[in-house]
Scaffold this active site. Structure first.
Site, PDB file in Angstrom:
ATOM      1  N   ASP A 130       0.826  -1.340   0.112  1.00 15.93           N
ATOM      2  CA  ASP A 130      -0.035  -0.053  -0.006  1.00 15.93           C
ATOM      3  C   ASP A 130       0.799   1.291   0.017  1.00 15.93           C
ATOM      4  O   ASP A 130       0.359   2.194   0.506  1.00 15.93           O
ATOM      5  CB  ASP A 130      -1.009   0.045   1.265  1.00 15.93           C
ATOM      6  CG  ASP A 130      -1.761  -1.294   1.354  1.00 15.93           C
ATOM      7  OD1 ASP A 130      -2.084  -1.673   0.399  1.00 15.93           O
ATOM      8  OD2 ASP A 130      -2.003  -1.941   2.484  1.00 15.93           O
ATOM      9  N   HIS A 171      -4.629  -2.203  -6.128  1.00 16.82           N
ATOM     10  CA  HIS A 171      -3.888  -0.782  -6.296  1.00 16.82           C
ATOM     11  C   HIS A 171      -5.061   0.071  -6.540  1.00 16.82           C
ATOM     12  O   HIS A 171      -5.994  -0.153  -7.117  1.00 16.82           O
ATOM     13  CB  HIS A 171      -3.082  -0.996  -7.736  1.00 16.82           C
ATOM     14  CG  HIS A 171      -1.925  -2.051  -7.722  1.00 16.82           C
ATOM     15  ND1 HIS A 171      -0.967  -1.765  -6.695  1.00 16.82           N
ATOM     16  CD2 HIS A 171      -1.672  -3.188  -8.468  1.00 16.82           C
ATOM     17  CE1 HIS A 171      -0.097  -2.893  -6.833  1.00 16.82           C
ATOM     18  NE2 HIS A 171      -0.544  -3.420  -7.950  1.00 16.82           N
TER      19      HIS A 171
END
Ligand code: GDP
Length: 424
Positions: free
Chosen positions: A12, A40
């Site tokens: 992340d 994503h």
């Protein structure tokens, strides 16, 4: 030229944004590991998208997206994703799927859920996407390779033996419904129908592309600390998250990877269980979580609130080193603009001694953070395009961190959009 875009931390970090941005100048974007377990988030002219399997370059007309052999290929998820982006006006992406990729089967997902259930409070915090059972089967040599879809005889034989094996566990360990060979054959035939037009020998395709001087991006999933060898084992993922694995998971010569862009977040966040030395709690954590990323720090796949912490220079230095970093892309720096003072973890105290080397898990559990507090810049830095125009304290924060991690920060991301970037 081959460049890898990988994560320095727990995932992340904003790899999707950096890949989407760099894909402007790329011909081919390759996913080389992982599956639909992580996501994503990409914000571009078409809107905001959460992708799990498609590479982050699918939004351009000029790029080809490759699902490499190292990926845990979930065919239904792949096709749902293609459909969902096309429905929102994105041109149909050019996609190639490796004939050597293996497929996540519906029973992998079930086994993931059953095992988490069985472990109860001691679970790994799996996203239950079937990734650990998938990779276990791959290395136990009982996985299904895409190429096998085109041989009914192989499939029938394998399906029979898989059912025998799995049903022992289903009956005696998990007490769950058994697998039926006819259901698995049906599943495999559906996968064949969906994937057939995209299947090819992607390593041969990439070899030719390299020979012809094409620009290739390898897009990693998660980050260094989730690598099964170099990460916080056992709270790791099941495939290597390192740029080096890009050579294997894409099938290209390792010496062709000439740039390794390691994405490193300006503060820390993590999902799942495991030691997290610079973690913060309570209102302090809630505020950073609320302001973090683009609309809060919540898992793209699961919606779970992420664990939050200050920047960890020990973990990030290690994370960058183990990737073989040539360039650091420092992301989500804009988020910290609200803070009067910003603590940074510069060392770990373990058994009364301070170290800046990231230890293996057993020692990591004992580490306490050594913090240094830097002054904040107390303003919004979004929209700035030149390094010199950043507030002085912001530049000092970047330069302090660069010195601590020991790798050059050549890109600074100050917003979620494609153009929110400062080159240095
Ligand atoms: P990835 O898996 O590494 O691609 O990261 P995620 O997509 O899970 O998380 C990154 C989040 O931060 C996404 O919501 C991005 O849109 C957002 N993001 C990326 N870079 C920046 C940035 O520089 N500033 C802000 N505010 N958000 C960013």
């Amino acid at each position: 030229m081959v460049k890898a875009i990988v994560g320095a931390n727990w995932g992340d970090e904003g790899k999707g944004k950096i890949t989407d941005m760099m894909a402007r100048e790329a011909d081919i974007i390759v996913r080389f590991q992982g599956g639909a377990n992580a996501g994503h988030t990409i914000v571009n002219d078409y809107g905001k998208f959460a992708l799990h399997t498609l590479p982050s370059g699918v939004f351009y007309n000029h790029t080809t997206s490759v699902i490499g052999n190292g990926v845990a290929l979930n065919i239904p998820v792949l096709f749902q994703e293609i459909q969902s982006i096309v429905e929102r006006g994105v041109p149909v992406p050019k996609i190639l799927v490796s004939d050597r990729a293996q497929m996540v089967m519906s029973y992998h997902i079930l086994f993931d859920q059953y095992e988490e259930e069985r472990l109860g409070g001691k679970s790994f915090g799996s996203t239950k996407s079937g990734i650990a059972p998938f990779y276990s089967d791959k290395y136990a040599k009982i996985g299904f390779q895409v190429s096998e879809l085109f041989d009914e005889e192989i499939l029938k034989e394998k399906v029979k033996s898989i059912c025998e094996k799995k049903n022992v566990l289903l009956e005696h360990l998990y007490h769950k419904p058994l697998l039926r060979p006819e259901d698995l054959m049906k599943e495999l035939r559906e996968y064949r129908e969906q994937v057939e037009p995209y299947v090819c020998d992607t390593s041969a395709y990439l070899w030719n592309a390299v020979q012809n001087g094409k620009n290739i991006l390898l897009e990693g999933q998660l980050g260094s600390l989730k690598d099964p060898d170099h990460g916080i084992y056992p709270m790791v993922t099941s495939s290597s998250t390192l740029a080096a694995y890009g050579a294997i998971g894409a099938g290209i010569p390792p010496y062709e990877i000439s740039k390794i862009i390691t994405v490193c977040k300006a503060y820390s966040s993590a999902v799942g269980a495991g030691a997290f030395v610079s973690e913060i709690f309570g209102e302090e954590a809630d505020e950073l979580r609320r302001r973090g990323g683009d609309g809060g720090e919540y898992g793209v796949t699961t919606g779970r609130p992420r664990r939050m912490g200050w920047f960890d220079a020990v973990a990030s230095k290690y994370g960058c080193r183990i990737q073989g970093t040539t360039d650091v892309a420092f992301t989500v720096l804009d988020v910290l603009g609200y803070l009067e003072e910003i603590p940074v973890c510069i060392g770990y105290e373990i058994d009364g001694r301070v170290t800046t080397e990231f230890p293996p898990t057993a020692k990591l559990e004992k580490a306490k953070p050594v913090l240094k507090v830097l002054p904040g810049w107390k303003c919004d830095i979004r929209g700035i395009r030149k390094y010199e125009e950043l507030p002085e304290n912001c530049r000092k924060y970047i330069e302090f961190i660069e010195e601590k991690i020991g790798f050059p920060i050549t890109m600074i991301s100050n917003g979620p959009g494609r153009d929110d970037i400062i080159y240095r």
